[in-house]
Design a protein around this motif. Sequence first.
Motif, PDB file in Angstrom:
ATOM      1  N   GLN A   1       0.690  -1.220   0.180  1.00  0.00           N
ATOM      2  CA  GLN A   1       0.017   0.015  -0.004  1.00  0.00           C
ATOM      3  C   GLN A   1       0.820   1.310  -0.115  1.00  0.00           C
ATOM      4  OE1 GLN A   1      -2.057  -0.876   3.634  1.00  0.00           O
ATOM      5  NE2 GLN A   1      -3.596  -1.153   2.592  1.00  0.00           N
TER       6      GLN A   1
ATOM      7  N   ALA B   1     -10.734   5.460  -6.019  1.00  0.00           N
ATOM      8  CA  ALA B   1      -9.978   4.406  -6.779  1.00  0.00           C
ATOM      9  C   ALA B   1      -9.990   4.978  -8.201  1.00  0.00           C
ATOM     10  CB  ALA B   1     -10.532   3.137  -6.530  1.00  0.00           C
TER      11      ALA B   1
ATOM     12  N   TRP C   1      -5.428   1.654  -9.294  1.00  0.00           N
ATOM     13  CA  TRP C   1      -5.283   1.272  -7.737  1.00  0.00           C
ATOM     14  C   TRP C   1      -6.870   1.128  -7.235  1.00  0.00           C
ATOM     15  CZ3 TRP C   1      -4.688   5.848 -10.370  1.00  0.00           C
ATOM     16  CH2 TRP C   1      -5.574   6.962 -10.083  1.00  0.00           C
ATOM     17  N   THR C   2      -6.805   0.507  -6.063  1.00  0.00           N
ATOM     18  CA  THR C   2      -8.028   0.570  -5.147  1.00  0.00           C
ATOM     19  C   THR C   2      -7.723   1.342  -3.885  1.00  0.00           C
ATOM     20  OG1 THR C   2      -7.331  -1.634  -4.172  1.00  0.00           O
ATOM     21  CG2 THR C   2      -8.799  -1.705  -6.221  1.00  0.00           C
ATOM     22  N   VAL C   3      -8.719   1.544  -3.105  1.00  0.00           N
ATOM     23  CA  VAL C   3      -8.251   2.311  -1.907  1.00  0.00           C
ATOM     24  C   VAL C   3      -9.107   1.667  -0.911  1.00  0.00           C
ATOM     25  CG1 VAL C   3      -8.273   4.416  -3.034  1.00  0.00           C
ATOM     26  CG2 VAL C   3     -10.636   3.759  -2.228  1.00  0.00           C
TER      27      VAL C   3
ATOM     28  N   HIS D   1      -3.463   3.388  -1.106  1.00  0.00           N
ATOM     29  CA  HIS D   1      -3.742   2.946  -2.361  1.00  0.00           C
ATOM     30  C   HIS D   1      -3.144   1.705  -2.549  1.00  0.00           C
ATOM     31  CE1 HIS D   1      -4.914   7.322  -3.965  1.00  0.00           C
ATOM     32  NE2 HIS D   1      -5.289   7.136  -2.814  1.00  0.00           N
TER      33      HIS D   1
END
Length: 214
Positions: A106, A165, A150-152, A188
Amino acid sequence: MPAHRSVVRRHHSRPLAALGLVLAGLWPLADALAWSLSIAAAPRRVFLHVGNGVADGNSATVNLVQVTVPGAQVGNGVAQAMTTNSTQSQSLYGDNYTTCPTPASQIMVGASYRRSNAANGPASATLRVTSPADLVNASGDTIPFSQIGWTVSAAGSSVPGVIPAGSFNGATQTLTSIPANTYIENCHTFSYANSAVRAAGTYTGQVTYTLTSP
């Protein structure tokens, strides 16, 4: 209403930060969580950190995000999770809260905008990220930066999409606006879409995050 943690009210000032991406060959959607915290009014200033940062000053660190795609999986359309060299798991907001419990996968992004309640300055600051069109290897082969997304997430938070995201677009894109006297942060987690066969090599590129208040 913003979510709140019990924190020490402190201000940190840094106008911009950068994130380096190095890829050997690299999407998904997870729950969108983040922290949005109210902070005390003060003379107008902004603070931004991406990855490893410092609480009360500037940091020259550019964190690395990378992945090596095994030869048998190159271009098979299976997204590849990326790792980082970040060690920043605790918030720089002042309470040392562990927002990103697994920094090896992350990158923490945190930003704040403060202004005096009596000031006539802008009502918000804008968080943006700029990426080049492509990642490039030593032979001049390229991978579109849009292959990286990216994801959050943020441990303990239930506030969705404070920093959303997405994926890079090879240009400057607006991520979010930060209201006056607000601090936001989340983690992220990057991935490479791996949607086409690419020439072997180490592909590199760098993105820059900026926080501005005109």
